[in-house]
Design a protein around this motif. Structure first.
Motif, PDB file in Angstrom:
ATOM      1  N   ALA A  19       0.630  -1.088   0.234  1.00  0.00           N
ATOM      2  CA  ALA A  19      -0.082  -0.015   0.147  1.00  0.00           C
ATOM      3  C   ALA A  19       0.998   1.526   0.256  1.00  0.00           C
ATOM      4  O   ALA A  19       1.948   1.669   0.872  1.00  0.00           O
ATOM      5  CB  ALA A  19      -0.964   0.174   1.063  1.00  0.00           C
ATOM      6  N   PRO A  20       0.685   2.680  -0.906  1.00  0.00           N
ATOM      7  CA  PRO A  20       1.527   3.809  -1.436  1.00  0.00           C
ATOM      8  C   PRO A  20       1.151   4.226   0.058  1.00  0.00           C
ATOM      9  O   PRO A  20       0.976   5.826  -0.416  1.00  0.00           O
ATOM     10  CB  PRO A  20       0.971   3.815  -2.417  1.00  0.00           C
ATOM     11  N   VAL A  21       1.084   3.993   1.421  1.00  0.00           N
ATOM     12  CA  VAL A  21       0.956   4.564   2.359  1.00  0.00           C
ATOM     13  C   VAL A  21       2.698   5.607   2.829  1.00  0.00           C
ATOM     14  O   VAL A  21       3.167   5.381   2.934  1.00  0.00           O
ATOM     15  CB  VAL A  21       0.676   4.140   3.953  1.00  0.00           C
ATOM     16  N   LYS A  22       1.571   6.842   3.310  1.00  0.00           N
ATOM     17  CA  LYS A  22       2.889   8.475   2.746  1.00  0.00           C
ATOM     18  C   LYS A  22       3.656   8.252   4.379  1.00  0.00           C
ATOM     19  O   LYS A  22       2.965   7.667   5.383  1.00  0.00           O
ATOM     20  CB  LYS A  22       1.981   9.202   2.647  1.00  0.00           C
ATOM     21  N   ASN A  23       4.402   8.655   4.335  1.00  0.00           N
ATOM     22  CA  ASN A  23       4.989   8.151   5.645  1.00  0.00           C
ATOM     23  C   ASN A  23       4.754   6.683   6.607  1.00  0.00           C
ATOM     24  O   ASN A  23       4.457   7.968   7.621  1.00  0.00           O
ATOM     25  CB  ASN A  23       4.704   9.326   6.234  1.00  0.00           C
TER      26      ASN A  23
END
Ligand code: ADP
Ligand code: ZN
Ligand code: ZN
Length: 780
Positions: free
Chosen positions: A347-351
């Motif tokens: 998943a391209p979760v930020k930070n």
């Protein structure tokens, strides 16, 4: 979009260079996405995976991205004007087919013509200027819209509105509803909930009272789930310690993994939620992985309750568009908690601050097709690379994780007790050998429901409590044997017996899905004396229904859960108390938290124990512990009955006492000789082919290749080979299967070998496939 052979392909730009040693370089034809689809960090992870699993980078990237971003583009073949010069008869056929058509999809063309591969024919046609191949980039999934009804003209004076609307009472009512909801209501809501016809709304529009507008909405099929109030507890002392330890690890920011070993019902979820809450406060994001089967509204609501709209659910049952929306919301930072199964590890979760892997021992974290990654391991690596913490939670940790904890690679956090002082339910074994001896003639069903289990179920029914019955085998009978010639009906394409499915009246292969009508006679000698062996869930359902005719039984297995949300539907009925007995395969063992379940019965614990796989004992222990953990989670308490032919076996003995550590000691000692993971690492090399001899020859060649390669790299003394041998299931879907295991205590030795094995080794012969499975989860 780049030129490739006679057509075009979508490629990923994975790096830039100022120079090249290639002699001829072609230009890129078009750029589909000006923003990078993967971040640098993800790219780094992809490179690591490609190397570690010996898998092409493109296949890894495709697994990381929402399917539509990497969908194979459509190719259209178009006939050009001008005269064709000498064509082969095959080319002639293609040209004739295309005549008078305004282009044709390449795939459809191949199917329509039925003359096998046509690419090389097309290539010469393209070179001779007869046809051209156009590539159409895949369309982005359409954005979902909703129709909103808005008040256009407000009326202070309702009498004026009444005059305007005349006798149309429904229109007047619709206006009132709109006005009382702020002048803004979704059309479908007006129609479905409030029961207005579309005509009423249209009339209001015509009279200039309302407007209907189309707006973009995010698809979120989980948005209707009621919030759960289960996550509002004050942590217990143990939970508080766990939370503190994890937050300290997180603060160090170096990347770390902790094994959270908590018995069933110890409140692991609350620990996850509290920790994530703190990490979100720091502006970071979180990923929660759960086994596919546990991705239920019940699970999601626990996270929704606390994090509301910050939660994006990634679920394979979602449509492509829904999944894309969730992905996009995470990528833009609009949402910061990803909850999903295996592939949510990307998943391209930020930070990213934390990755939770719940039920980390679950076998479905390993993908059994390329890329054959183990999501738990990828989670550990990703967390390391991004300076995040990774929490592996389980009541029965995998031996791999336990080993890593013992080596000091993972931190260890324990929740030894159930919350609220509840104790783990007492477990009793029922010795099926005795039942077999004492059974009265004509009472075959007593082997399915022994007298003690039957009595226990009866007692729950009398009290209005619920029972779970586990049997990890679906269908009615696992095989059918002829009593006169001894023959067993096997799949024609696979080397396994067919399972009898009584409801469908069919014999089904559980490997390739092929089925045929069940017959009352033996297919080889026509005798009608057939013996149905190996009880499956269908048969248990029938026996339970016959034994307790007035109760409500639900069955949950692959056969009853083929619909998109059918699994959730069954659980919903259990939760609402509409089911007295839920029976099923391992599907019912995971994560369910129903306080009214006070009895768990295991119909036959030995199913799966004898599979030729070194993990079969571990799997059985985990399954028994998990399902036992479903009992007595509420104030009502509970108990467990396990029916078995092997009551003295250490798996049963440990499960009886809820003794995970005792089990691990025993099991670890069995993995020493011969050595198996986690004490060594494995690569399973499989060759398949329609021709048995050819597969066997190729496996020999692969072994020789490996021997030469390891000598060349001077690591021959660090690697051992087991095999070659036919795979335990010798044939699947008409392909013969041979394999060998590469075994080594040295990760780096295997790292060195996997590249040559996947890139340099060339198979010989037609239609031979090579599968290189690193850290295999199943050896069947
Ligand atoms: P596990 O995943 O460890 O099996 P769960 O997270 O499902 O356990 O928790 C079991 C039950 O205990 C749930 O119903 C949950 O709401 C409840 N629970 C968890 N923590 C607490 C607490 N601190 N106080 C009271 N109840 C709790
Ligand atoms: Zn026969
Ligand atoms: Zn088959």
């Amino acid at each position: 979009m780049v030129p490739f052979g006679s057509g075009e392909r979508i490629g990923f730009v994975v790096g830039l260079t100022a120079e090249t040693t290639l002699r001829k370089v072609k230009a890129i034809r078009g750029v589909l996405d000006s923003h990078p689809s993967v971040t640098n960090k993800q790219m780094g992870l992809a490179f690591w995976m490609a190397e570690y699993y010996g898998t092409p980078l493109g296949i890894i990237l495709r697994a990381m991205l929402p399917s539509f971003l990497s969908r194979v583009p459509k190719e259209r073949v178009q006939l050009l004007d001008g005269s064709a010069t000498e064509l082969t008869s095959r080319q002639q056929r293609i040209v004739e087919f295309l005549e008078g058509k305004n282009g044709y999809s390449l795939d459809a063309l191949r199917r329509k013509l039925g003359m096998g591969a046509i690419r090389s024919d097309l290539r010469s046609l393209v070179n001779n200027g007869v046809v051209k191949i156009k590539v159409e980039p895949p369309a982005t999934p359409p954005v979902k819209t909703a129709r909103i009804v808005k008040i256009h003209r407000w009326f202070e004076d309702l009498a004026e509105l009444e005059r305007l609307l005349g006798r149309a009472k429904r229109q007047f009512e619709a206006y009132q509803i709109l006005a009382s909801s702020g002048g803004n209501v979704e059309l479908s809501h007006l129609v479905k909930q409030s029961g207005f016809s579309r005509g009423v709304v249209k009339e209001l529009e015509k009279k200039g009272v309302v407007t209907i507008e189309e707006i973009e909405v995010d698809r979120d099929p989980f948005s209707d789930i009621p919030m759960s109030d289960k996550m509002k507890h004050t942590p217990t002392e143990d939970q508080a310690t766990a939370i503190k330890t994890i937050l300290e690890l997180h603060k160090e920011g170096k990347g770390a993994t902790a094994l959270l070993h908590g018995v069933t019902g110890s409140g692991k979820t609350l620990v996850y939620v509290e920790v994530i809450n703190k990490i979100l406060e720091e502006g970071k994001g979180a990923i929660v992985l759960v086994p596919e089967i546990s991705l239920t509204p019940q699970t999601v609501s626990r996270f929704r309750a606390r994090f509301g709209d910050q939660v994006a659910v990634l679920h394979s049952a979602l449509s492509e568009g829904e999944r894309f929306d969730a992905w996009r919301q995470l990528k833009t930072g609009e949402r910061s908690v990803a909850v999903g199964a295996r592939s949510a590890v990307f998943a391209p979760v930020k930070n990213l601050g934390i990755i939770v892997v719940d039920e980390e021992h679950d076998a479905t974290y390993k993908q059994n097709e390329a890329p054959r990654y183990q999501a738990r391991d990828v989670a550990v690596v990703r967390a390391m690379r991004e300076g995040a913490v990774c929490i592996l939670g389980s009541a029965t940790p995998s031996l791999e994780s336990w080993h890593n904890r013992e080596k000091g690679k993972f931190d260890y956090i324990s929740l030894p007790d159930r919350v609220g002082g509840g104790s783990l339910p007492p477990v009793h074994t029922v010795d099926l050998r005795k039942e077999l001896k004492n059974r009265k003639p004509g009472s075959g069903s007593s082997m399915v429901l022994s007298p003690v289990l039957k009595e226990a179920i009866g007692a729950r029914i009398a009290k209005g409590e619920q029972t779970l019955l586990l049997l990890n085998r679906r269908g009615y009978s696992s095989f059918v044997q002829c009593l006169s010639c001894g023959g067993v009906e096997n799949c024609t394409k696979c080397s396994i017996s067919l399972t009898y499915h009584r409801n469908r009246g069919q014999m089904v292969c559980h490997h390739c899905g092929q089925s045929k009508k069940a017959s009352a006679k033996c297919s080889s000698c026509s005798s009608s004396e057939l013996s149905f062996k190996g009880v499956g869930t269908e048969q248990v359902e029938r026996i339970v229904n016959e034994t307790f005719p007035s109760i409500r039984v639900a069955r949950m297995d692959v056969d009853t859960t083929s619909g998109k949300w059918s699994h959730q539907e069954i659980l919903g009925r259990v939760e609402r108390g509409e089911v007295d007995v839920l029976l099923g395969t391992q599907m019912i063992s995971k994560g369910l938290d129903f306080p009214r379940v006070t009895l768990v019965g295991v119909i036959n614990a030995d199913v799966g124990m004898h599979l030729p796989d070194f993990r079969s004992s571990e799997r059985t222990f985990q399954l028994l512990s998990q399902v036992a953990g479903r009992a007595g989670r509420g104030r009502l308490g509970g108990e467990v009955f396990i029916q078995t032919f092997l009551p003295e076996h250490y798996v049963l003995q440990s499960a009886l006492k809820h003794d995970y550590i005792g089990f691990v000691r025993k099991e670890m000692s069995y993995r020493l000789n011969p050595t198996y993971p986690p004490l060594v690492r494995l690569i399973n090399v499989v060759i398949t082919s329609p021709d048995n001899e050819c597969a066997a020859d190729n496996i020999e060649m692969a072994i020789r290749f490996l021997a030469v390669a390891s000598k060349r790299m001077s690591i021959a003394d660090q690697v051992g080979v087991v095999g070659p041998a036919p795979c335990p299931i010798e044939k699947i879907q008409d392909r013969w299967r041979w394999h060998f295991l590469v075994r080594s205590a040295s990760v780096s030795a295997l790292n060195q070998l996997i590249g040559p094995l996947t890139k340099e080794f060339k198979t010989k012969g037609r239609d031979v496939r090579l599968i290189v499975d690193r850290d295999p989860s199943s050896l069947l």
